[in-house]
Enzyme design. Structure first.
Site, PDB file in Angstrom:
ATOM      1  N   GLY A   1       0.812  -1.217   0.000  1.00  6.26           N
ATOM      2  CA  GLY A   1       0.000   0.000   0.000  1.00  6.26           C
ATOM      3  C   GLY A   1       0.845   1.266   0.000  1.00  6.26           C
ATOM      4  O   GLY A   1       0.430   2.295   0.536  1.00  6.26           O
TER       5      GLY A   1
ATOM      6  N   ASN B   1      10.697   6.443  -8.121  1.00  4.58           N
ATOM      7  CA  ASN B   1       9.396   5.867  -8.489  1.00  4.58           C
ATOM      8  C   ASN B   1       8.285   6.708  -7.843  1.00  4.58           C
ATOM      9  O   ASN B   1       8.327   6.969  -6.646  1.00  4.58           O
ATOM     10  CB  ASN B   1       9.361   4.415  -7.991  1.00  4.58           C
ATOM     11  CG  ASN B   1       8.098   3.684  -8.380  1.00  4.58           C
ATOM     12  OD1 ASN B   1       7.093   3.753  -7.687  1.00  4.58           O
ATOM     13  ND2 ASN B   1       8.143   2.971  -9.483  1.00  4.58           N
TER      14      ASN B   1
ATOM     15  N   CYS C   1      -0.928   2.158  -9.704  1.00  4.84           N
ATOM     16  CA  CYS C   1      -1.630   2.497  -8.463  1.00  4.84           C
ATOM     17  C   CYS C   1      -3.086   2.863  -8.753  1.00  4.84           C
ATOM     18  O   CYS C   1      -3.437   3.250  -9.864  1.00  4.84           O
ATOM     19  CB  CYS C   1      -0.898   3.597  -7.710  1.00  4.84           C
ATOM     20  SG  CYS C   1      -0.350   4.916  -8.741  1.00  4.84           S
TER      21      CYS C   1
ATOM     22  N   ILE D   1       7.427  -5.592 -15.924  1.00  8.39           N
ATOM     23  CA  ILE D   1       6.071  -5.410 -15.476  1.00  8.39           C
ATOM     24  C   ILE D   1       6.033  -5.134 -13.974  1.00  8.39           C
ATOM     25  O   ILE D   1       6.964  -5.479 -13.246  1.00  8.39           O
ATOM     26  CB  ILE D   1       5.206  -6.684 -15.760  1.00  8.39           C
ATOM     27  CG1 ILE D   1       5.839  -7.913 -15.126  1.00  8.39           C
ATOM     28  CG2 ILE D   1       4.955  -6.857 -17.222  1.00  8.39           C
ATOM     29  CD1 ILE D   1       5.022  -9.207 -15.263  1.00  8.39           C
TER      30      ILE D   1
ATOM     31  N   THR E   1       3.487  -5.922 -10.554  1.00 11.38           N
ATOM     32  CA  THR E   1       3.023  -7.235 -10.077  1.00 11.38           C
ATOM     33  C   THR E   1       1.698  -7.658 -10.730  1.00 11.38           C
ATOM     34  O   THR E   1       0.928  -6.823 -11.200  1.00 11.38           O
ATOM     35  CB  THR E   1       2.844  -7.199  -8.545  1.00 11.38           C
ATOM     36  OG1 THR E   1       1.979  -6.117  -8.223  1.00 11.38           O
ATOM     37  CG2 THR E   1       4.172  -7.024  -7.842  1.00 11.38           C
TER      38      THR E   1
ATOM     39  N   GLY F   1      10.367 -11.426 -11.978  1.00  9.30           N
ATOM     40  CA  GLY F   1      10.775 -12.802 -11.743  1.00  9.30           C
ATOM     41  C   GLY F   1      12.221 -13.147 -12.029  1.00  9.30           C
ATOM     42  O   GLY F   1      12.566 -14.330 -12.081  1.00  9.30           O
TER      43      GLY F   1
ATOM     44  N   THR G   1      12.098  -9.245  -6.028  1.00 10.60           N
ATOM     45  CA  THR G   1      11.812 -10.292  -5.046  1.00 10.60           C
ATOM     46  C   THR G   1      12.980 -11.244  -4.800  1.00 10.60           C
ATOM     47  O   THR G   1      13.206 -11.669  -3.670  1.00 10.60           O
ATOM     48  CB  THR G   1      10.575 -11.095  -5.518  1.00 10.60           C
ATOM     49  OG1 THR G   1       9.507 -10.160  -5.692  1.00 10.60           O
ATOM     50  CG2 THR G   1      10.181 -12.147  -4.515  1.00 10.60           C
TER      51      THR G   1
HETATM   52  C1  LIG Z   1       7.351  -5.564  -1.501  1.00 13.03           C
HETATM   53  C2  LIG Z   1       7.208  -4.946  -2.860  1.00 13.03           C
HETATM   54  C3  LIG Z   1       7.002  -3.574  -2.973  1.00 13.03           C
HETATM   55  C4  LIG Z   1       6.874  -2.971  -4.234  1.00 13.03           C
HETATM   56  N1  LIG Z   1       6.700  -1.623  -4.332  1.00 13.03           N
HETATM   57  C5  LIG Z   1       6.624  -1.026  -5.548  1.00 13.03           C
HETATM   58  C6  LIG Z   1       6.518   0.403  -5.666  1.00 13.03           C
HETATM   59  O1  LIG Z   1       6.537   1.138  -4.672  1.00 13.03           O
HETATM   60  N2  LIG Z   1       6.394   0.934  -6.917  1.00 13.03           N
HETATM   61  C7  LIG Z   1       6.397   0.139  -8.058  1.00 13.03           C
HETATM   62  O2  LIG Z   1       6.295   0.664  -9.167  1.00 13.03           O
HETATM   63  N3  LIG Z   1       6.544  -1.210  -7.971  1.00 13.03           N
HETATM   64  C8  LIG Z   1       6.636  -1.798  -6.756  1.00 13.03           C
HETATM   65  N4  LIG Z   1       6.812  -3.172  -6.665  1.00 13.03           N
HETATM   66  C9  LIG Z   1       6.877  -3.983  -7.899  1.00 13.03           C
HETATM   67  C10 LIG Z   1       8.345  -4.310  -8.261  1.00 13.03           C
HETATM   68  O3  LIG Z   1       9.094  -3.148  -8.519  1.00 13.03           O
HETATM   69  C11 LIG Z   1       8.418  -5.241  -9.487  1.00 13.03           C
HETATM   70  O4  LIG Z   1       7.813  -4.619 -10.591  1.00 13.03           O
HETATM   71  C12 LIG Z   1       7.743  -6.594  -9.248  1.00 13.03           C
HETATM   72  O5  LIG Z   1       7.955  -7.038  -7.931  1.00 13.03           O
HETATM   73  C13 LIG Z   1       8.225  -7.657 -10.233  1.00 13.03           C
HETATM   74  O6  LIG Z   1       9.616  -7.888 -10.117  1.00 13.03           O
HETATM   75  P1  LIG Z   1      10.245  -9.099  -9.239  1.00 13.03           P
HETATM   76  O7  LIG Z   1       9.523 -10.332  -9.632  1.00 13.03           O
HETATM   77  O8  LIG Z   1      11.713  -9.099  -9.571  1.00 13.03           O
HETATM   78  O9  LIG Z   1      10.002  -8.736  -7.806  1.00 13.03           O
HETATM   79  C14 LIG Z   1       6.930  -3.787  -5.410  1.00 13.03           C
HETATM   80  C15 LIG Z   1       7.148  -5.163  -5.278  1.00 13.03           C
HETATM   81  C16 LIG Z   1       7.286  -5.749  -4.032  1.00 13.03           C
HETATM   82  C17 LIG Z   1       7.521  -7.231  -3.939  1.00 13.03           C
END
Ligand SMILES: Cc1cc2nc3c(=O)[nH]c(=O)nc-3n(C[C@H](O)[C@H](O)[C@H](O)COP(=O)(O)O)c2cc1C
Length: 319
Positions: free
Chosen positions: A77, A104, A138, A201, A203, A260, A282
């Site tokens: 959030g 960001n 968002c 991308i 999430t 990922g 992640t």
């Molecule tokens: C705990 C957490 C917080 C995140 N906060 C943001 C954020 O503030 N702004 C944003 O654009 N993406 C946010 N993301 C998305 C990540 O930047 C990323 O796009 C997404 O996790 C996919 O990449 P990954 O599989 O390597 O984690 C967040 C992801 C996680 C897991």
């Protein structure tokens, strides 16, 4: 080969294609902790901050994280101290990294995005910020909470508004949500609005249910899935934009591939699909050495293949 890992995002030269993914390494704090053990900075090409909002945000109710077999669900959030605190207390610490810095940004209205971008631009007197990454995933409060990024008209207007209110030296990256049928539609809208770069991308929407309480596990019910489970989704979306959007294919609008990535092979796949750089999130919750290991792995691959990483961008399209 010297500079084999070097890439260019518009006018910015990065020593490596590896970037942090927003929200997964705080504003400066988490990277600082890891850097004390020399684990990350030499592998990184750029730092992307956690999402910043105009006003402080407490974030969602707990639980905010749920593990899945191949990733995590989160519904943080956008907890943060707000842009004033970021400018007064945190931004200067990013200077120590000697890296391009992308901030960001999130807001719940178009005007909110504009005001936030203008505030950052006006208060970055030391010119620490290389660019802004617009998080269009968002929720749009005025439209009942659906993500801005699913509405191409809004994406174009947000990007245009942000571009119009910041110093022209700052780059604009638009970060797309995968929760759409055709990613090229919001991607084209962002380009129409004037984005310099696309990142994808964010999430993938999902949920978990606690079988003991028989209730949704996350306080917010819905969360965003990240981690290895979503790599094929992110990879396809990068591939699709590179294939179908001429500005991506020509390199005029470079793509940052995210989603990922946990091994060096994943980075090579994203680059071959059309990404110029990649974000990693992640997987470094699981393995604090992941940036270093991936950097070494990609470097070794390039030296075996006797090529530079930039020569591999989009090569999977040469059929
Ligand atoms: C705990 C957490 C917080 C995140 N906060 C943001 C954020 O503030 N702004 C944003 O654009 N993406 C946010 N993301 C998305 C990540 O930047 C990323 O796009 C997404 O996790 C996919 O990449 P990954 O599989 O390597 O984690 C967040 C992801 C996680 C897991």
């Amino acid at each position: 080969m010297k500079h084999a890992m070097q890439v260019r995002i518009k006018n910015i030269t990065m020593k490596s294609p590896l970037m942090t993914a927003s929200g997964t390494s705080g504003h400066a704090n988490e990277i600082e902790i890891l850097e004390k053990s020399g684990r990350i900075l030499s592998s990184l090409g750029a730092f992307v901050t956690k999402g910043v909002t105009l006003e402080p945000k407490e974030g969602n109710r707990e639980f905010r994280i749920a593990e899945t077999r191949t990733g995590i669900l989160n519904s943080i959030g956008l907890q943060n101290e707000g842009v004033k605190y970021f400018i007064q207390q945190e931004i200067h610490r990013l200077l120590n990294f000697d890296l391009p810095v992308f901030v960001n940004i999130s807001a719940d209205s178009i005007e909110g995005f504009g005001d936030l971008a203008a505030y950052l631009s006006d208060h970055d007197s030391a010119q620490i910020i290389t660019g802004l990454e617009i998080n269009v995933s968002c929720p749009n409060i005025k439209k009942g909470g659906t993500a801005f990024g699913t509405d191409p008209e809004l994406v174009e207007r947000i990007v245009g508004t942000v571009k119009g209110r910041i110093d022209s030296r700052m780059l604009v990256i638009t970060k797309l949500t995968p929760n759409v049928t055709d990613i090229t539609i919001p991607a084209r809208a962002a380009i129409q609005g004037g984005t310099d770069v696309l990142s994808m991308i964010n999430t993938v929407r999902g949920m978990a249910i606690d079988i003991q309480t028989r209730k949704p596990l996350l306080g917010n019910i819905i969360g965003g899935l990240s981690g290895p489970a979503i790599k094929p989704v992110g990879l396809f979306m990068v591939y699709d934009c590179f294939r179908r959007i001429p500005e991506c294919r020509s390199g005029e609008v470079p793509i940052i591939g995210i989603g990922g990535i946990s091994r060096w092979q994943d980075v090579v796949e994203y680059i071959l699909a059309g990404a110029t750089a990649v974000g990693i999130g992640t997987s470094w919750f699981v393995n604090p050495d992941v940036f270093r290991e991936i950097h070494q792995g990609v470097q070794a691959y390039l030296s075996r293949a006797k090529c530079m990483i930039s020569e591999l961008i989009g090569k999977a399209h040469d059929l």
